[in-house]
Motif scaffolding. Structure first.
Motif, PDB file in Angstrom:
ATOM      1  N   ASP A   1      -9.785  -6.025  -1.561  1.00 32.89           N
ATOM      2  CA  ASP A   1      -9.236  -5.542  -2.824  1.00 32.89           C
ATOM      3  C   ASP A   1      -8.925  -4.051  -2.744  1.00 32.89           C
ATOM      4  O   ASP A   1      -7.914  -3.580  -3.269  1.00 32.89           O
ATOM      5  CB  ASP A   1     -10.213  -5.790  -3.977  1.00 32.89           C
ATOM      6  N   LEU A   2      -9.814  -3.309  -2.095  1.00 32.49           N
ATOM      7  CA  LEU A   2      -9.640  -1.865  -1.967  1.00 32.49           C
ATOM      8  C   LEU A   2      -8.390  -1.541  -1.151  1.00 32.49           C
ATOM      9  O   LEU A   2      -7.620  -0.632  -1.492  1.00 32.49           O
ATOM     10  CB  LEU A   2     -10.873  -1.240  -1.326  1.00 32.49           C
ATOM     11  N   ILE A   3      -8.176  -2.296  -0.080  1.00 35.98           N
ATOM     12  CA  ILE A   3      -6.982  -2.101   0.755  1.00 35.98           C
ATOM     13  C   ILE A   3      -5.717  -2.378  -0.073  1.00 35.98           C
ATOM     14  O   ILE A   3      -4.742  -1.621  -0.018  1.00 35.98           O
ATOM     15  CB  ILE A   3      -7.026  -3.018   1.991  1.00 35.98           C
ATOM     16  N   ALA A   4      -5.774  -3.471  -0.860  1.00 37.94           N
ATOM     17  CA  ALA A   4      -4.622  -3.822  -1.703  1.00 37.94           C
ATOM     18  C   ALA A   4      -4.372  -2.748  -2.756  1.00 37.94           C
ATOM     19  O   ALA A   4      -3.226  -2.383  -3.030  1.00 37.94           O
ATOM     20  CB  ALA A   4      -4.865  -5.172  -2.367  1.00 37.94           C
ATOM     21  N   TYR A   5      -5.460  -2.225  -3.337  1.00 37.39           N
ATOM     22  CA  TYR A   5      -5.333  -1.177  -4.351  1.00 37.39           C
ATOM     23  C   TYR A   5      -4.704   0.080  -3.753  1.00 37.39           C
ATOM     24  O   TYR A   5      -3.789   0.670  -4.334  1.00 37.39           O
ATOM     25  CB  TYR A   5      -6.704  -0.847  -4.936  1.00 37.39           C
ATOM     26  N   GLU A   6      -5.193   0.480  -2.586  1.00 32.02           N
ATOM     27  CA  GLU A   6      -4.666   1.683  -1.935  1.00 32.02           C
ATOM     28  C   GLU A   6      -3.201   1.501  -1.537  1.00 32.02           C
ATOM     29  O   GLU A   6      -2.412   2.440  -1.615  1.00 32.02           O
ATOM     30  CB  GLU A   6      -5.521   2.017  -0.712  1.00 32.02           C
ATOM     31  N   TYR A   7      -2.842   0.270  -1.134  1.00 40.86           N
ATOM     32  CA  TYR A   7      -1.446  -0.011  -0.806  1.00 40.86           C
ATOM     33  C   TYR A   7      -0.575   0.137  -2.042  1.00 40.86           C
ATOM     34  O   TYR A   7       0.509   0.755  -1.990  1.00 40.86           O
ATOM     35  CB  TYR A   7      -1.310  -1.430  -0.243  1.00 40.86           C
ATOM     36  N   TYR A   8      -1.047  -0.409  -3.158  1.00 39.61           N
ATOM     37  CA  TYR A   8      -0.274  -0.309  -4.390  1.00 39.61           C
ATOM     38  C   TYR A   8      -0.118   1.147  -4.807  1.00 39.61           C
ATOM     39  O   TYR A   8       0.948   1.557  -5.278  1.00 39.61           O
ATOM     40  CB  TYR A   8      -0.951  -1.101  -5.510  1.00 39.61           C
ATOM     41  N   GLU A   9      -1.182   1.934  -4.644  1.00 40.13           N
ATOM     42  CA  GLU A   9      -1.107   3.353  -4.988  1.00 40.13           C
ATOM     43  C   GLU A   9      -0.072   4.069  -4.111  1.00 40.13           C
ATOM     44  O   GLU A   9       0.688   4.901  -4.604  1.00 40.13           O
ATOM     45  CB  GLU A   9      -2.482   4.011  -4.810  1.00 40.13           C
ATOM     46  N   GLU A  10      -0.051   3.739  -2.822  1.00 42.18           N
ATOM     47  CA  GLU A  10       0.910   4.349  -1.900  1.00 42.18           C
ATOM     48  C   GLU A  10       2.342   3.961  -2.262  1.00 42.18           C
ATOM     49  O   GLU A  10       3.268   4.764  -2.123  1.00 42.18           O
ATOM     50  CB  GLU A  10       0.604   3.915  -0.463  1.00 42.18           C
ATOM     51  N   MET A  11       2.497   2.720  -2.726  1.00 43.78           N
ATOM     52  CA  MET A  11       3.824   2.215  -3.060  1.00 43.78           C
ATOM     53  C   MET A  11       4.198   2.459  -4.521  1.00 43.78           C
ATOM     54  O   MET A  11       5.275   2.060  -4.962  1.00 43.78           O
ATOM     55  CB  MET A  11       3.895   0.709  -2.763  1.00 43.78           C
ATOM     56  N   GLY A  12       3.307   3.102  -5.261  1.00 44.49           N
ATOM     57  CA  GLY A  12       3.502   3.273  -6.697  1.00 44.49           C
ATOM     58  C   GLY A  12       4.828   3.916  -7.069  1.00 44.49           C
ATOM     59  O   GLY A  12       5.525   3.449  -7.985  1.00 44.49           O
ATOM     60  N   ASP A  13       5.192   4.977  -6.378  1.00 41.08           N
ATOM     61  CA  ASP A  13       6.446   5.673  -6.682  1.00 41.08           C
ATOM     62  C   ASP A  13       7.647   4.764  -6.432  1.00 41.08           C
ATOM     63  O   ASP A  13       8.627   4.803  -7.194  1.00 41.08           O
ATOM     64  CB  ASP A  13       6.566   6.944  -5.845  1.00 41.08           C
ATOM     65  N   GLN A  14       7.575   3.960  -5.376  1.00 41.91           N
ATOM     66  CA  GLN A  14       8.684   3.056  -5.081  1.00 41.91           C
ATOM     67  C   GLN A  14       8.806   1.973  -6.150  1.00 41.91           C
ATOM     68  O   GLN A  14       9.907   1.664  -6.617  1.00 41.91           O
ATOM     69  CB  GLN A  14       8.488   2.405  -3.706  1.00 41.91           C
ATOM     70  N   PHE A  15       7.658   1.383  -6.550  1.00 46.61           N
ATOM     71  CA  PHE A  15       7.678   0.363  -7.606  1.00 46.61           C
ATOM     72  C   PHE A  15       8.221   0.940  -8.912  1.00 46.61           C
ATOM     73  O   PHE A  15       8.964   0.288  -9.642  1.00 46.61           O
ATOM     74  CB  PHE A  15       6.274  -0.199  -7.828  1.00 46.61           C
ATOM     75  N   LYS A  16       7.814   2.171  -9.198  1.00 45.93           N
ATOM     76  CA  LYS A  16       8.259   2.847 -10.418  1.00 45.93           C
ATOM     77  C   LYS A  16       9.775   3.057 -10.395  1.00 45.93           C
ATOM     78  O   LYS A  16      10.468   2.778 -11.382  1.00 45.93           O
ATOM     79  CB  LYS A  16       7.534   4.185 -10.536  1.00 45.93           C
ATOM     80  N   GLU A  17      10.284   3.531  -9.269  1.00 50.47           N
ATOM     81  CA  GLU A  17      11.726   3.737  -9.159  1.00 50.47           C
ATOM     82  C   GLU A  17      12.480   2.416  -9.245  1.00 50.47           C
ATOM     83  O   GLU A  17      13.543   2.342  -9.879  1.00 50.47           O
ATOM     84  CB  GLU A  17      12.072   4.442  -7.846  1.00 50.47           C
ATOM     85  N   ASP A  18      11.919   1.357  -8.651  1.00 52.97           N
ATOM     86  CA  ASP A  18      12.567   0.041  -8.693  1.00 52.97           C
ATOM     87  C   ASP A  18      12.741  -0.437 -10.128  1.00 52.97           C
ATOM     88  O   ASP A  18      13.796  -0.946 -10.508  1.00 52.97           O
ATOM     89  CB  ASP A  18      11.758  -0.982  -7.899  1.00 52.97           C
ATOM     90  N   THR A  19      11.674  -0.288 -10.943  1.00 52.73           N
ATOM     91  CA  THR A  19      11.755  -0.791 -12.317  1.00 52.73           C
ATOM     92  C   THR A  19      12.728   0.045 -13.143  1.00 52.73           C
ATOM     93  O   THR A  19      13.391  -0.476 -14.043  1.00 52.73           O
ATOM     94  CB  THR A  19      10.354  -0.838 -12.979  1.00 52.73           C
ATOM     95  N   ILE A  20      12.843   1.339 -12.827  1.00 51.20           N
ATOM     96  CA  ILE A  20      13.810   2.194 -13.530  1.00 51.20           C
ATOM     97  C   ILE A  20      15.237   1.807 -13.149  1.00 51.20           C
ATOM     98  O   ILE A  20      16.117   1.694 -14.012  1.00 51.20           O
ATOM     99  CB  ILE A  20      13.534   3.680 -13.233  1.00 51.20           C
ATOM    100  N   VAL A  21      15.465   1.578 -11.858  1.00 47.38           N
ATOM    101  CA  VAL A  21      16.788   1.123 -11.397  1.00 47.38           C
ATOM    102  C   VAL A  21      17.168  -0.174 -12.090  1.00 47.38           C
ATOM    103  O   VAL A  21      18.284  -0.331 -12.610  1.00 47.38           O
ATOM    104  CB  VAL A  21      16.791   0.930  -9.865  1.00 47.38           C
TER     105      VAL A  21
END
Length: 264
Positions: free
Chosen positions: A98-118
């Motif tokens: 779970d911790l690995i998945a959480y850290e991955y999501y945190e690393e990808m957070g900016d990309q996910f955020k930009e995707d939803t804005i696009v």
């Protein structure tokens, strides 16, 4: 006199020994408590937050999005401190995976955020911004992304898209402030509304801030285990907390727009 002096010295020595012992015990207890407090404890925490107008993102709309307080604890001291600072705090213990998945999501957070804005800009059907490679489209995405720098996550996608529809069509879904409209959910490329985390805290945030209508993802049909659905969790929270806010589950942006255009 000598006997009295010896006895006095004996008492003084005994008291000093007791003080040393007491100090040593206090030191051991302090060290023990410190060790316990600093013992690793990895958990995601979520607490109620607030609502923000899409106008803060440079969008000429009347709707709001919710944000919550969230993050990761590393030890028990951090957990205790957070419990003292926030109400309605929820901790979700994380194992190694779970911790690995959480850290991955945190690393990808900016990309996910930009995707939803696009996706929100594209879904709002801006004629002049229809081409995702055009300068106008990219500039609009950059403007919203830059204005939302203080907010993390991608759960404001739906409300960004609704605000952009208002801006494009010069509409006011709030009916000149008659309704306080908020919501949560990602915006996907096919105009669908994606599931998010922290639905309980976002509903409580909406209730605490006087929201009248609150949109959530309509996702029950996508889960084999429906207890994981935002829609199902929302139903449980509404029943448990007796919320007054009107919760509306939508599958697509179009569903939300149709609902808002039919408000009395």
């Amino acid at each position: 006199m000598a006997d009295k002096k010896d006895k006095t010295n004996s008492w003084i020595n005994l008291l000093k020994k007791k003080e040393y012992v007491a100090s040593f015990i206090i030191l051991l207890v302090t060290i023990g408590i410190t060790i316990l407090l600093l013992k690793p404890y990895h958990a995601e925490f979520i607490a109620t937050g607030g609502i923000s107008s899409v106008e803060e993102l440079g969008i000429d709309g009347s709707v709001y999005f919710t944000y919550v307080e969230s993050g990761l604890t590393n030890n028990y001291y951090e957990r205790i401190t957070l419990e003292m600072l926030y109400d309605d705090m929820e901790f979700i213990p994380l194992d190694e995976q779970d911790l690995i998945a959480y850290e991955y999501y945190e690393e990808m957070g900016d990309q996910f955020k930009e995707d939803t804005i696009v996706n929100a800009v594209e879904s709002a059907s801006f004629d002049q911004l229809a081409d995702p490679s055009s300068d106008d489209f990219l500039d609009r995405v950059w403007e919203i992304t830059n204005s939302s720098a203080q907010y993390s996550g991608d759960s404001f996608g739906l409300m960004i898209a609704i605000g952009l529809v208002e801006e494009l069509n010069q509409e006011d879904f709030s009916k000149d402030g008659t309704y306080v409209i908020a919501g949560t959910g990602t915006m996907e490329a096919d105009h669908s509304v994606g599931s998010i985390g922290g639905i309980r805290q976002k509903l409580l945030t909406a209730e605490n801030n006087g929201v009248d209508i609150f949109f959530i993802p309509k996702d029950k049909q996508y889960y084999y285990d429906i207890s994981l659905s935002n829609e199902v969790e929302a139903e449980q929270v509404i029943a448990e907390e007796g919320l007054d806010v009107r919760v509306v589950a939508v599958e697509t942006l179009e569903d939300a727009i149709i609902y808002l255009r039919n408000l009395p």
